[in-house]
Design a protein around this motif. Sequence first.
Motif, PDB file in Angstrom:
ATOM      1  N   CYS A 145     -47.718 -17.732  14.657  1.00 26.21           N
ATOM      2  CA  CYS A 145     -47.656 -18.984  15.632  1.00 26.21           C
ATOM      3  C   CYS A 145     -47.001 -17.973  17.045  1.00 26.21           C
ATOM      4  CB  CYS A 145     -45.668 -19.143  15.456  1.00 26.21           C
ATOM      5  SG  CYS A 145     -44.311 -18.198  15.671  1.00 26.21           S
ATOM      6  N   SER A 146     -46.925 -19.260  17.882  1.00 27.68           N
ATOM      7  CA  SER A 146     -47.098 -18.548  19.480  1.00 27.68           C
ATOM      8  C   SER A 146     -45.787 -17.830  19.351  1.00 27.68           C
ATOM      9  CB  SER A 146     -47.234 -19.447  19.999  1.00 27.68           C
ATOM     10  OG  SER A 146     -45.961 -20.805  20.082  1.00 27.68           O
ATOM     11  N   PRO A 147     -46.206 -16.785  20.800  1.00 25.65           N
ATOM     12  CA  PRO A 147     -45.176 -16.019  21.214  1.00 25.65           C
ATOM     13  C   PRO A 147     -43.621 -17.148  21.243  1.00 25.65           C
ATOM     14  CG  PRO A 147     -46.908 -15.741  22.271  1.00 25.65           C
ATOM     15  CD  PRO A 147     -47.483 -16.726  22.023  1.00 25.65           C
ATOM     16  N   GLY A 148     -44.187 -18.626  22.184  1.00 25.14           N
ATOM     17  CA  GLY A 148     -42.816 -19.442  22.418  1.00 25.14           C
ATOM     18  C   GLY A 148     -41.994 -20.371  21.427  1.00 25.14           C
ATOM     19  N   ALA A 149     -43.195 -20.502  20.094  1.00 24.27           N
ATOM     20  CA  ALA A 149     -42.800 -20.853  18.740  1.00 24.27           C
ATOM     21  C   ALA A 149     -41.674 -19.739  18.500  1.00 24.27           C
ATOM     22  CB  ALA A 149     -44.095 -20.971  18.124  1.00 24.27           C
ATOM     23  N   LEU A 150     -41.423 -18.367  18.812  1.00 24.37           N
ATOM     24  CA  LEU A 150     -41.581 -17.430  17.571  1.00 24.37           C
ATOM     25  C   LEU A 150     -39.815 -17.556  18.575  1.00 24.37           C
ATOM     26  CD1 LEU A 150     -41.269 -14.882  15.802  1.00 24.37           C
ATOM     27  CD2 LEU A 150     -42.219 -13.790  17.347  1.00 24.37           C
ATOM     28  N   LYS A 151     -39.991 -17.403  19.990  1.00 26.74           N
ATOM     29  CA  LYS A 151     -38.673 -17.821  20.808  1.00 26.74           C
ATOM     30  C   LYS A 151     -37.447 -18.442  20.322  1.00 26.74           C
ATOM     31  CE  LYS A 151     -37.517 -16.828  25.491  1.00 26.74           C
ATOM     32  NZ  LYS A 151     -37.710 -16.966  26.990  1.00 26.74           N
ATOM     33  N   THR A 152     -38.368 -19.520  19.957  1.00 26.31           N
ATOM     34  CA  THR A 152     -37.635 -20.904  19.959  1.00 26.31           C
ATOM     35  C   THR A 152     -36.771 -20.733  18.298  1.00 26.31           C
ATOM     36  OG1 THR A 152     -39.267 -22.713  20.944  1.00 26.31           O
ATOM     37  CG2 THR A 152     -37.701 -23.550  19.215  1.00 26.31           C
ATOM     38  N   LEU A 153     -37.879 -20.161  17.499  1.00 34.99           N
ATOM     39  CA  LEU A 153     -36.888 -19.577  16.360  1.00 34.99           C
ATOM     40  C   LEU A 153     -35.804 -19.159  15.916  1.00 34.99           C
ATOM     41  CD1 LEU A 153     -40.986 -19.679  13.546  1.00 34.99           C
ATOM     42  CD2 LEU A 153     -38.520 -21.300  14.177  1.00 34.99           C
ATOM     43  N   GLN A 154     -36.237 -17.851  17.036  1.00 36.28           N
ATOM     44  CA  GLN A 154     -35.050 -16.403  17.266  1.00 36.28           C
ATOM     45  C   GLN A 154     -33.589 -17.439  17.407  1.00 36.28           C
ATOM     46  OE1 GLN A 154     -37.771 -13.458  19.131  1.00 36.28           O
ATOM     47  NE2 GLN A 154     -37.635 -12.064  17.321  1.00 36.28           N
ATOM     48  N   GLN A 155     -34.493 -17.815  18.771  1.00 34.38           N
ATOM     49  CA  GLN A 155     -32.763 -18.051  19.109  1.00 34.38           C
ATOM     50  C   GLN A 155     -32.180 -19.934  18.880  1.00 34.38           C
ATOM     51  OE1 GLN A 155     -34.257 -18.761  23.279  1.00 34.38           O
ATOM     52  NE2 GLN A 155     -33.804 -17.172  23.762  1.00 34.38           N
ATOM     53  N   PHE A 156     -32.689 -20.307  18.201  1.00 36.93           N
ATOM     54  CA  PHE A 156     -32.115 -21.821  17.493  1.00 36.93           C
ATOM     55  C   PHE A 156     -32.383 -22.456  16.404  1.00 36.93           C
ATOM     56  CE2 PHE A 156     -34.300 -22.019  22.436  1.00 36.93           C
ATOM     57  CZ  PHE A 156     -32.376 -22.148  22.991  1.00 36.93           C
ATOM     58  N   ARG A 157     -33.033 -21.775  15.560  1.00 41.18           N
ATOM     59  CA  ARG A 157     -33.324 -22.265  14.529  1.00 41.18           C
ATOM     60  C   ARG A 157     -32.075 -22.459  13.420  1.00 41.18           C
ATOM     61  NH1 ARG A 157     -33.320 -21.624   9.300  1.00 41.18           N
ATOM     62  NH2 ARG A 157     -32.409 -19.299   8.965  1.00 41.18           N
ATOM     63  N   VAL A 169     -54.038 -25.050   3.085  1.00 38.80           N
ATOM     64  CA  VAL A 169     -53.388 -23.971   4.299  1.00 38.80           C
ATOM     65  C   VAL A 169     -52.024 -24.620   4.288  1.00 38.80           C
ATOM     66  CG1 VAL A 169     -53.049 -22.924   6.126  1.00 38.80           C
ATOM     67  CG2 VAL A 169     -55.197 -23.678   5.670  1.00 38.80           C
ATOM     68  N   PHE A 170     -50.598 -22.675   3.871  1.00 36.98           N
ATOM     69  CA  PHE A 170     -49.339 -23.457   3.508  1.00 36.98           C
ATOM     70  C   PHE A 170     -49.081 -23.153   4.984  1.00 36.98           C
ATOM     71  CE2 PHE A 170     -50.661 -22.055  -0.435  1.00 36.98           C
ATOM     72  CZ  PHE A 170     -49.807 -22.869  -1.484  1.00 36.98           C
ATOM     73  N   TYR A 171     -47.792 -24.472   5.591  1.00 35.64           N
ATOM     74  CA  TYR A 171     -47.456 -24.206   6.523  1.00 35.64           C
ATOM     75  C   TYR A 171     -45.571 -24.361   6.302  1.00 35.64           C
ATOM     76  CZ  TYR A 171     -51.514 -25.511   9.094  1.00 35.64           C
ATOM     77  OH  TYR A 171     -53.130 -25.346   9.219  1.00 35.64           O
ATOM     78  N   LEU A 172     -45.152 -23.710   7.576  1.00 33.77           N
ATOM     79  CA  LEU A 172     -43.134 -23.850   7.313  1.00 33.77           C
ATOM     80  C   LEU A 172     -42.919 -24.615   8.835  1.00 33.77           C
ATOM     81  CD1 LEU A 172     -42.299 -20.261   6.049  1.00 33.77           C
ATOM     82  CD2 LEU A 172     -41.826 -22.837   4.949  1.00 33.77           C
ATOM     83  N   VAL A 173     -42.535 -25.743   8.180  1.00 30.73           N
ATOM     84  CA  VAL A 173     -41.889 -26.666   9.868  1.00 30.73           C
ATOM     85  C   VAL A 173     -39.761 -26.193  10.057  1.00 30.73           C
ATOM     86  CG1 VAL A 173     -41.837 -29.615   9.875  1.00 30.73           C
ATOM     87  CG2 VAL A 173     -43.472 -28.451   9.116  1.00 30.73           C
ATOM     88  N   ALA A 174     -40.066 -25.225  10.680  1.00 32.21           N
ATOM     89  CA  ALA A 174     -38.215 -25.098  10.701  1.00 32.21           C
ATOM     90  C   ALA A 174     -37.964 -26.615  11.795  1.00 32.21           C
ATOM     91  CB  ALA A 174     -38.873 -23.720  10.759  1.00 32.21           C
ATOM     92  N   THR A 175     -36.292 -26.672  11.862  1.00 30.19           N
ATOM     93  CA  THR A 175     -35.323 -27.643  12.678  1.00 30.19           C
ATOM     94  C   THR A 175     -35.130 -26.671  13.723  1.00 30.19           C
ATOM     95  OG1 THR A 175     -35.709 -29.493  10.726  1.00 30.19           O
ATOM     96  CG2 THR A 175     -33.666 -29.162  12.359  1.00 30.19           C
ATOM     97  N   CYS A 176     -34.737 -26.639  14.221  1.00 26.67           N
ATOM     98  CA  CYS A 176     -34.329 -25.630  15.994  1.00 26.67           C
ATOM     99  C   CYS A 176     -33.283 -27.326  16.911  1.00 26.67           C
ATOM    100  CB  CYS A 176     -34.813 -25.374  16.635  1.00 26.67           C
ATOM    101  SG  CYS A 176     -36.694 -24.467  15.471  1.00 26.67           S
ATOM    102  N   GLU A 177     -32.207 -26.207  16.052  1.00 33.01           N
ATOM    103  CA  GLU A 177     -31.160 -27.524  17.719  1.00 33.01           C
ATOM    104  C   GLU A 177     -31.080 -26.753  19.252  1.00 33.01           C
ATOM    105  OE1 GLU A 177     -29.517 -29.448  17.218  1.00 33.01           O
ATOM    106  OE2 GLU A 177     -29.227 -30.162  14.918  1.00 33.01           O
ATOM    107  N   VAL A 178     -31.928 -26.835  20.143  1.00 30.07           N
ATOM    108  CA  VAL A 178     -32.573 -26.450  20.854  1.00 30.07           C
ATOM    109  C   VAL A 178     -31.234 -27.417  22.141  1.00 30.07           C
ATOM    110  CG1 VAL A 178     -33.769 -26.332  23.469  1.00 30.07           C
ATOM    111  CG2 VAL A 178     -34.500 -26.138  20.800  1.00 30.07           C
ATOM    112  N   PRO A 179     -30.292 -26.885  22.674  1.00 31.42           N
ATOM    113  CA  PRO A 179     -29.172 -27.053  23.675  1.00 31.42           C
ATOM    114  C   PRO A 179     -30.246 -28.114  25.058  1.00 31.42           C
ATOM    115  CG  PRO A 179     -29.326 -25.103  24.281  1.00 31.42           C
ATOM    116  CD  PRO A 179     -30.218 -24.954  23.300  1.00 31.42           C
TER     117      PRO A 179
END
Length: 386
Positions: A145-157, A169-179
């Motif tokens: 994934c992109s660096p921005g997406a990885l940062k969002t996952l780490q902080q808000f998933r 092709v397989f994908y994971l669609v993760a939900t993130c609670e962004v303030p």
Amino acid sequence: MKVVVRVKLVPDAVQVAAVSATLGAVNDAANWVSGVAFERGVPREYELRRHTYAQLKDRGLGAQAAQHVIKKVRDAYTALHANLRAGNLGPKGSRRRAKAASKPVAFRRGAAQPYDDRCLSWQYDARTVSIWTTSGRLKGVPFVCSPGALKTLQQFRKGESDLIERDGVFYLVATCEVPEAEQYEPDGFIGVDLGIVNIATTSTGYQAAGRKLNRYRKRQAGLRRKLQKKSTKSAKRRLKKRSCKEARHVKNINHVISKTIVTEAERTGRGLSLEELKGIRERVRLEKPQRVALHSWAFAQLREFIVYKARRAGVPLVVVDPAYSSKECAECGHVDRLNRISQARFACRSCGVVAHADRNASRVLARRGEVVWSAGRESRVPATSP
């Protein structure tokens, strides 16, 4: 605020077989549960679980996977009944409505399967996941994934993630609670007029022309028509390969436009005033050549992008009634259908102002946004002492 982040899985040959078999197994099970639910009149989730849980375990599904399959089926029927009540599948007695209500809900083999933290764990530094399958737990499955997406996952998933398959092709669609950022007090509003000839026009002068996108859509439609007429194996293969190309292109354009609009509002300290276009396809009556342009117009997606980007940036946003905004003069407020001389030209019959029609409409929307904001804003007048 919920934001979804999609990452691409890069499994090896053994892992691909296991993940593919798992998606097939859970969706086959979902189709069986759907049949049971349909026969029993779609009972509540607890009752449906009582009729199907043990059999799902016998099929080789884990406890959490079985629970998610049952919930997925019940949610699908809830959505179906909501669409029936809202008339989204046609009026009562229509063939489309009868067909949808006369058979169980079906799930594709690659349909999304929810995973919670018991079935899926993330290793962000290694960029791998550990995921449950019917063949056992798979560890070290790489993802990109992109660096921005990885940062969002780490902080808000937070919450569940969906495993889906698209064209092998397989994908994971993760939900993130962004303030959400705290909203500031706007110094005026920017009106945003949405259209087909000009995708978006703001009261500050920004204009996203739609000519290039419309030509692109016309070219893609012509190519699809030729390939469908040819109907050879290679033509069908090319059609499948190009199936989502236009949608991705339009989505990228909408992202660029929405980011430009929100950034301008944030930089100038102003809010955004959007027009309410819900139900426009049902309200507007057009000639046949114009219907394709209207129904391929992704205005809802563009508006959604503007809304969520504004919420993340703390930009105040209001939605206003667009009625007669194309016929109202932004200078004197005079409304007359004759004010709109052509698609692009506006000339007020009262004060004589001549302007670009979309620019004039965006200024009208900006003024309406200020009125709506002032009407809904809390009073800043200090309370008087008795």
